[in-house]
Design an enzyme around this catalytic site. Structure first.
Site, mmCIF file in Angstrom:
data_model
loop_
_atom_site.group_PDB
_atom_site.id
_atom_site.type_symbol
_atom_site.label_atom_id
_atom_site.label_comp_id
_atom_site.label_asym_id
_atom_site.label_seq_id
_atom_site.Cartn_x
_atom_site.Cartn_y
_atom_site.Cartn_z
ATOM 1 N N ASP A 76 30.636 -21.584 1.154
ATOM 2 C CA ASP A 76 31.714 -22.210 0.213
ATOM 3 C C ASP A 76 32.542 -20.948 -0.395
ATOM 4 O O ASP A 76 32.135 -20.217 -1.061
ATOM 5 C CB ASP A 76 30.930 -22.916 -0.656
ATOM 6 C CG ASP A 76 31.912 -23.475 -1.763
ATOM 7 O OD1 ASP A 76 33.186 -23.371 -1.341
ATOM 8 O OD2 ASP A 76 31.608 -24.597 -2.834
ATOM 9 N N TYR A 126 42.414 -24.927 3.492
ATOM 10 C CA TYR A 126 42.863 -26.248 3.315
ATOM 11 C C TYR A 126 44.108 -26.452 4.211
ATOM 12 O O TYR A 126 45.151 -25.984 3.925
ATOM 13 C CB TYR A 126 43.153 -26.634 1.829
ATOM 14 C CG TYR A 126 43.411 -28.160 1.527
ATOM 15 C CD1 TYR A 126 42.500 -28.640 0.950
ATOM 16 C CD2 TYR A 126 44.488 -28.739 1.771
ATOM 17 C CE1 TYR A 126 42.654 -30.065 0.593
ATOM 18 C CE2 TYR A 126 44.979 -30.053 1.545
ATOM 19 C CZ TYR A 126 44.079 -30.659 0.949
ATOM 20 O OH TYR A 126 44.171 -32.299 0.765
ATOM 21 N N THR A 183 51.200 -19.011 6.661
ATOM 22 C CA THR A 183 52.104 -20.313 7.189
ATOM 23 C C THR A 183 53.543 -20.027 7.242
ATOM 24 O O THR A 183 53.895 -19.260 6.607
ATOM 25 C CB THR A 183 51.768 -21.497 6.938
ATOM 26 O OG1 THR A 183 52.672 -22.530 7.325
ATOM 27 C CG2 THR A 183 51.963 -21.526 5.333
ATOM 28 N N TYR A 206 51.334 -27.543 0.243
ATOM 29 C CA TYR A 206 50.446 -26.610 1.205
ATOM 30 C C TYR A 206 51.161 -25.261 1.327
ATOM 31 O O TYR A 206 50.486 -24.403 1.191
ATOM 32 C CB TYR A 206 50.381 -27.252 2.643
ATOM 33 C CG TYR A 206 49.896 -26.314 3.729
ATOM 34 C CD1 TYR A 206 48.609 -25.854 3.781
ATOM 35 C CD2 TYR A 206 50.615 -25.882 4.748
ATOM 36 C CE1 TYR A 206 48.034 -25.187 4.774
ATOM 37 C CE2 TYR A 206 50.321 -24.929 5.689
ATOM 38 C CZ TYR A 206 48.967 -24.479 5.827
ATOM 39 O OH TYR A 206 48.544 -23.740 6.731
ATOM 40 N N LYS A 237 49.589 -21.868 0.097
ATOM 41 C CA LYS A 237 49.430 -20.508 1.012
ATOM 42 C C LYS A 237 50.153 -19.017 0.724
ATOM 43 O O LYS A 237 49.717 -18.100 0.581
ATOM 44 C CB LYS A 237 49.877 -21.145 2.275
ATOM 45 C CG LYS A 237 48.982 -21.875 3.194
ATOM 46 C CD LYS A 237 47.566 -21.437 3.312
ATOM 47 C CE LYS A 237 47.379 -20.529 4.519
ATOM 48 N NZ LYS A 237 45.842 -20.161 4.797
ATOM 49 N N TRP A 267 52.635 -23.694 14.019
ATOM 50 C CA TRP A 267 52.401 -24.579 15.064
ATOM 51 C C TRP A 267 51.269 -24.504 15.730
ATOM 52 O O TRP A 267 51.294 -24.195 16.929
ATOM 53 C CB TRP A 267 53.472 -24.957 15.833
ATOM 54 C CG TRP A 267 54.920 -25.594 14.861
ATOM 55 C CD1 TRP A 267 54.941 -25.397 13.584
ATOM 56 C CD2 TRP A 267 55.864 -26.124 15.555
ATOM 57 N NE1 TRP A 267 56.232 -26.068 13.255
ATOM 58 C CE2 TRP A 267 56.720 -26.265 14.550
ATOM 59 C CE3 TRP A 267 56.269 -26.286 16.989
ATOM 60 C CZ2 TRP A 267 58.025 -27.066 14.882
ATOM 61 C CZ3 TRP A 267 57.563 -27.284 16.823
ATOM 62 C CH2 TRP A 267 58.517 -27.349 16.094
#
Length: 280
Positions: free
Chosen positions: A35, A60, A100, A124, A128, A149
């Site tokens: 974790d 996540y 991302t 999100y 990030k 992607w």
């Protein structure tokens, strides 16, 4: 042989990277093994194995769900990442982390460079971006690769959805443009980074060469598969989280700094299709 610890090894990207390093001195930990939000467990694993490289594939990634679970998204993508980076620094290792294209707002008219201004549109992307910043604050030796992607022959992703859905008609948005990126190609590149490490630390972009809309991506997948299926472009598809309309990444600095030629989108789709059929 360099000692490598892969965190989040059970996900789509983690599986690809674990496969690429399977002949190496590599420890693979999935979410059941570790974790990443637990300081004592992360510290125990790092001091137990004392790796030279830590590759963090844990994240996540539920973009829409993050809008209703912001605390969880920031806990995993930002707070835990900063903690991991600090501990990686303590053991003297190098951290490889993935971010991302969603750190950008999509208002650009040319591919985003790593130095361009960030302005995420959704939770999100914000989480990030905070993860990137948390890594930088620790001073750990690090490579952050923003990717776009992502898809693979395994796991839950757009490529497999196009290949496997039983819809009479697929409706796919044609108003978002990005760079489909093969997790297998990315994994091959990460082996290159580790074994030929130039120590040019920082933030980079990695995506296959070429850009297209989601609709064009779906058509390309079907063409490579030789499938004749009804597919319709739509200008809007209702989602909870707002997405950037243009999130094409410029990976040229990555090619120069790492001495690596990134393959084109069409070649990557073909390789993914071949791998997909081989596992059937």
């Amino acid at each position: 042989m360099k000692k490598i610890l892969i965190v989040g090894a059970g996900g789509m990207l983690g599986t690809s990277i674990a496969t690429a390093f399977q002949d190496s001195n590599t420890i693979c930990l999935d979410r059941n093994d570790l974790d990443i939000t637990c300081y004592s467990k992360v510290r125990h694993q790092l001091y137990k194995h004392r790796p030279e490289y830590v590759i963090n594939c844990a994240a996540y990634t539920a973009v829409d769900q993050a809008e209703s679970e912001p605390l969880e998204a920031f806990k995993i993508n930002a707070s835990a990442v900063g903690m991991l980076a600090a501990l990686v620094k303590q053991v003297g290792a190098t951290l490889i982390h993935f971010s991302t294209d969603y750190v950008f707002d999509g208002t650009a008219v040319s591919p985003y460079k790593p130095t361009d201004l960030t302005n995420p549109l959704n939770t999100y992307g914000s989480s990030k971006l905070q993860g990137e910043q948390a890594i930088q604050r620790t001073g750990v030796k690090h490579y952050i690769f923003r990717i776009s992607w992502l898809y693979a022959p395994h796991g839950k992703n757009f490529f497999r959805w196009v290949m496997e859905n039983d819809l009479e008609e697929m409706k796919v948005v044609d108003n978002q443009t990005g760079c489909p990126t093969s997790a297998v190609d990315l994994a091959d590149f990460i082996t290159h980074v580790v074994y030929k490490d130039p120590e040019h630390y920082g933030i980079y972009h990695f995506c296959n060469k070429g850009s297209m809309t989601w609709f064009a991506f779906a058509k390309a997948i079907l063409a490579h598969a030789g499938l004749q299926r009804k597919i319709t472009p739509v200008s809007e598809f209702p989602t909870v989280a707002k997405r950037p309309e243009y999130s094409v990444l410029d990976s040229s600095m990555t090619e120069v700094q790492f001495g690596y030629e990134i393959t084109r989108v069409s070649e990557a789709i073909e390789k993914t299709f071949t791998a997909y059929t081989e596992q059937l």
